[in-house]
Design a protein around this motif. Structure first.
Motif, PDB file in Angstrom:
ATOM      1  N   ARG A 180       0.832  -1.199   0.000  1.00 22.61           N
ATOM      2  CA  ARG A 180       0.000   0.000   0.000  1.00 22.61           C
ATOM      3  C   ARG A 180       0.875   1.260   0.000  1.00 22.61           C
ATOM      4  N   LEU A 181       2.076   1.140   0.556  1.00 22.98           N
ATOM      5  CA  LEU A 181       2.965   2.300   0.630  1.00 22.98           C
ATOM      6  C   LEU A 181       3.389   2.765  -0.758  1.00 22.98           C
ATOM      7  N   LEU A 182       3.497   1.820  -1.694  1.00 26.48           N
ATOM      8  CA  LEU A 182       3.853   2.188  -3.069  1.00 26.48           C
ATOM      9  C   LEU A 182       2.719   2.993  -3.697  1.00 26.48           C
TER      10      LEU A 182
ATOM     11  N   VAL B 165       7.044   7.250   4.414  1.00 22.79           N
ATOM     12  CA  VAL B 165       7.516   6.054   3.696  1.00 22.79           C
ATOM     13  C   VAL B 165       9.034   5.920   3.823  1.00 22.79           C
ATOM     14  N   SER B 166       9.748   7.033   3.748  1.00 19.63           N
ATOM     15  CA  SER B 166      11.211   6.997   3.896  1.00 19.63           C
ATOM     16  C   SER B 166      11.599   6.513   5.277  1.00 19.63           C
ATOM     17  N   GLY B 167      10.895   6.991   6.296  1.00 22.70           N
ATOM     18  CA  GLY B 167      11.165   6.536   7.661  1.00 22.70           C
ATOM     19  C   GLY B 167      10.859   5.055   7.813  1.00 22.70           C
ATOM     20  N   PHE B 168       9.758   4.630   7.236  1.00 20.63           N
ATOM     21  CA  PHE B 168       9.363   3.210   7.289  1.00 20.63           C
ATOM     22  C   PHE B 168      10.464   2.340   6.711  1.00 20.63           C
ATOM     23  N   PHE B 169      11.043   2.794   5.610  1.00 20.83           N
ATOM     24  CA  PHE B 169      12.119   2.039   4.973  1.00 20.83           C
ATOM     25  C   PHE B 169      13.319   1.888   5.901  1.00 20.83           C
ATOM     26  N   MET B 170      13.578   2.899   6.719  1.00 19.02           N
ATOM     27  CA  MET B 170      14.701   2.818   7.656  1.00 19.02           C
ATOM     28  C   MET B 170      14.472   1.660   8.623  1.00 19.02           C
TER      29      MET B 170
ATOM     30  N   ALA C  14      -1.881  13.326   8.796  1.00 20.02           N
ATOM     31  CA  ALA C  14      -1.761  12.096   9.579  1.00 20.02           C
ATOM     32  C   ALA C  14      -3.008  11.228   9.400  1.00 20.02           C
ATOM     33  N   SER C  15      -4.178  11.861   9.458  1.00 21.25           N
ATOM     34  CA  SER C  15      -5.441  11.116   9.286  1.00 21.25           C
ATOM     35  C   SER C  15      -5.517  10.509   7.899  1.00 21.25           C
ATOM     36  N   PHE C  16      -5.099  11.279   6.902  1.00 19.17           N
ATOM     37  CA  PHE C  16      -5.159  10.793   5.517  1.00 19.17           C
ATOM     38  C   PHE C  16      -4.286   9.556   5.357  1.00 19.17           C
ATOM     39  N   ILE C  17      -3.035   9.669   5.837  1.00 17.07           N
ATOM     40  CA  ILE C  17      -2.093   8.549   5.672  1.00 17.07           C
ATOM     41  C   ILE C  17      -2.618   7.308   6.396  1.00 17.07           C
ATOM     42  N   LEU C  18      -3.059   7.488   7.636  1.00 18.57           N
ATOM     43  CA  LEU C  18      -3.543   6.337   8.400  1.00 18.57           C
ATOM     44  C   LEU C  18      -4.820   5.755   7.789  1.00 18.57           C
ATOM     45  N   THR C  19      -5.691   6.623   7.293  1.00 16.92           N
ATOM     46  CA  THR C  19      -6.921   6.142   6.638  1.00 16.92           C
ATOM     47  C   THR C  19      -6.568   5.318   5.404  1.00 16.92           C
ATOM     48  N   PHE C  20      -5.639   5.822   4.628  1.00 24.03           N
ATOM     49  CA  PHE C  20      -5.227   5.116   3.413  1.00 24.03           C
ATOM     50  C   PHE C  20      -4.682   3.741   3.749  1.00 24.03           C
TER      51      PHE C  20
END
Lengths: 371, 77
Positions: free
Chosen positions: A4-6, A72-77, A277-283
Motif C-alpha cells: 500500500r505504501l507504493l 515512507v522513507s522513515g518506514f524504509f529505515m 496524519a489522518s489521511f495517511i492512516l486512513t489510506f
C-alpha cells in the motif's frame, strides 16, 4: 499493507505535481493578471472567486504529500535495519544520500543553466546556498530535508526501538513548536524575543518535519500493533480526515484575515498536519479497498523521485510558455491546471521511459539522473 | 528458471541497468541498488511473478539483503 505504501507514494507524487501546478495558478491569478486584463500587478481581485477556491480546495486536499513521502522513507529505515543490529548501517545511509544527492545536483545544475540563460546570475556562494537550502526550485527543499533526516537516523532508530512513545511525543512537540512560531509570524504576533527562533522554521530544515520520518520508523517496527488499531478505527480515521480537511480550509481563511495581508504564501498549519496524519492512516487502514488504476499508481509511485526532480522545470517552462503564447488561458484556471498537470506528469515519465530503453546510452546512468 | 535466476534477471534489468554484473551475495541495500521504493517494487514483482503473498513481517533487511538471501526465503515458503 506494505504494498500500500507504493500506492501512497503514487498518490503523493500526483499530489505534489498538483500542488506545484496550483502555485503557478496563483502566479497567473495575482502576478500575471496584467497579461489578460487591464490591471496592475499584484492584483488580488480574484481572491474569493470560484477559481481561487478551486485552487485552495485542491491545495488543502493534497497537503498530505510531503508527510507521506517522509513517512515512507522513515518506514524504509525500519525495514533496512537488521533485526540483529541495534542501529541502521552508515553504509546504507550513505547509499541513500548518494541516491538522492547526485540526481538532485544534476537537475539543479540544469535549472542553474536555465536561470543563467534567463539572465539570473548568482555568485558561487549564491549557487551553493541555493543547493544547500533547496531553493533552486520551490519543490527542491525536500532533498536537503530528507538528507538531514537520514543523517539523524542513527539517533532516531534506536530511540524508536527503545521508547517509541517518547520519540513520537518529543518529535511531535518539536513540530508543534515550529508550527506555532509560523502561526505567530504570519499573523504578526511573534514576540521579539522569539524572532531568532524563526531560523528553525524553513521548509528545508528538519525540525518542522521530524515527526513524519520518526513516525515512519516507529510504525515500521510496530506494524502488527498498528494493523490492529487501524482495523478498529478506520471509519473514525476517515471521518477525522474529512473533518480536518474542512477545518483546514476554514483555518486558512481565518489566518489570512488575521494576517491583514491580501494573500500569503501557503504555510503548513497544525490542522494541516493532523489532516495529513489522518489521511495517511486512513489510506493504510483501508488497505483492502480496491483503488482504480492501482497498477499505474504503483508504477508512478516507484518512479516518484524522478517525477519529482523533473516536474518543477517542466511546470515552469510550460507556465511561462502559456504566459507568452496564450495569455488568455491564464484566466481559465481549470484549463490552465490541466495543461500544466498533464505534461508535469507525462514528460518526466516519458524521459524516464526513454532513458530506460535497452538501447538508450544513458540507461546505465539512470539512477544518477532519476534516482 | 530457478528463483535465483528470475530475481537476478529482474533486479539486473530494473535496478542495475547494466552498470555491473550482479552476484548472488552482493549487498542490495547498503550499495543502494535497492532503495525504499525499490523494495516495494520488488515485492510487487515477486508477488505477481510467483503468485504468492509476502507477509508484511517478512519484508525485512535479512530477507532482502542479497539475491541469495531472498531466494532462500522464497524457496523456504
Amino acid at each position: 499493507m506494505i504494498r500500500r505504501l507504493l500506492l501512497l507514494n503514487g498518490l503523493a507524487i500526483i499530489a505534489v505535481v498538483l500542488n506545484h501546478a496550483i502555485g503557478w495558478g496563483y502566479t497567473a491569478m495575482f502576478w500575471w493578471t496584467d497579461r489578460y486584463a487591464a490591471v496592475t500587478v499584484p492584483n488580488y481581485a480574484q481572491i474569493g472567486s470560484f477559481d481561487y477556491y478551486l485552487l485552495r480546495t485542491i491545495e488543502q486536499l493534497v497537503i498530505f504529500a510531503v508527510p507521506a513521502f517522509l513517512f515512507v522513507s522513515g518506514f524504509f529505515m525500519a525495514i533496512a535495519t537488521n533485526r540483529s543490529r541495534a542501529n541502521v548501517a552508515w553504509a546504507l545511509i550513505g547509499a541513500r544520500i548518494r541516491g538522492l544527492a547526485i540526481p538532485y545536483l544534476l537537475w539543479s545544475i540544469l535549472i542553474f543553466v536555465v536561470m543563467f540563460l534567463e539572465g539570473q546570475r548568482q555568485s558561487a556562494t549564491g549557487y551553493l546556498r541555493l543547493l544547500i537550502t533547496g531553493r533552486t526550485a520551490p519543490p527542491y527543499y525536500f532533498v536537503p530535508l530528507l538528507i538531514q533526516l537520514y543523517l539523524l537516523s542513527p539517533l532516531l532508530v534506536p530511540a524508536a526501538r527503545k521508547n517509541w512513545k517518547l520519540l513520537l511525543i518529543f518529535t511531535a512537540i518539536i513540530q508543534l513548536c515550529i508550527r506555532t512560531l509560523s502561526y505567530l509570524n504570519i499573523i504578526g504576533a511573534l514576540p521579539l524575543a522569539l524572532r531568532p527562533l524563526m531560523v528553525l522554521t524553513p521548509g528545508w530544515f528538519f525540525p518542522g518535519h521530524l515527526f513524519w520520518f520518526a513516525a515512519g520508523i516507529v510504525i515500521g517496527f510496530n506494524l502488527d500493533s498498528l494493523k490492529l488499531i487501524l482495523a478498529r478505527t478506520k471509519w473514525m480515521l476517515l471521518a477525522f480526515a474529512l473533518i480536518l480537511f474542512a477545518l483546514g480550509m476554514v483555518e486558512w481563511e481565518m489566518i489570512l484575515r488575521a494576517s491583514s495581508e491580501p494573500w500569503i504564501a501557503p504555510a503548513q498549519t497544525l490542522l494541516d498536519n493532523l489532516y495529513a496524519a489522518s489521511f495517511i492512516l486512513t489510506f493504510l487502514a483501508f488497505s483492502d479497498a480496491k483503488i482504480p488504476f492501482a497498477s499505474q499508481l504503483g508504477e508512478w509511485g516507484s518512479r516518484s523521485f524522478g517525477i519529482y526532480l523533473a516536474h518543477a522545470l517542466v511546470l515552469q517552462l510550460t507556465a511561462r510558455a502559456i504566459a507568452v503564447l496564450a495569455p488568455s488561458l491564464l484566466s481559465q484556471q481549470l484549463l490552465f491546471q490541466a495543461i500544466l498537470i498533464i505534461p508535469g506528469l507525462a514528460i518526466p515519465l516519458l524521459l524516464m521511459s526513454l532513458a530506460n530503453t535497452e538501447k538508450s546510452p544513458v540507461r546505465p546512468y539512470f539512477q544518477y539522473l532519476f534516482g | 528458471m530457478s528463483t535465483q535466476t528470475v530475481l537476478t534477471s529482474y533486479i539486473q534489468q530494473e535496478f542495475v541497468r547494466g552498470r555491473k554484473e550482479l552476484q548472488p551475495h552482493d549487498d542490495l541495500l547498503n550499495t543502494g541498488i535497492l532503495n525504499s521504493l525499490g523494495i516495494l517494487k520488488l515485492v510487487s514483482f515477486i508477488e505477481d511473478r510467483f503468485d504468492i503473498q509476502i507477509p508484511d513481517e517478512d519484508i525485512v533487511f535479512e530477507n532482502f539483503q542479497s539475491i541469495h538471501s531472498l531466494s532462500e526465503y522464497l524457496e523456504s515458503r
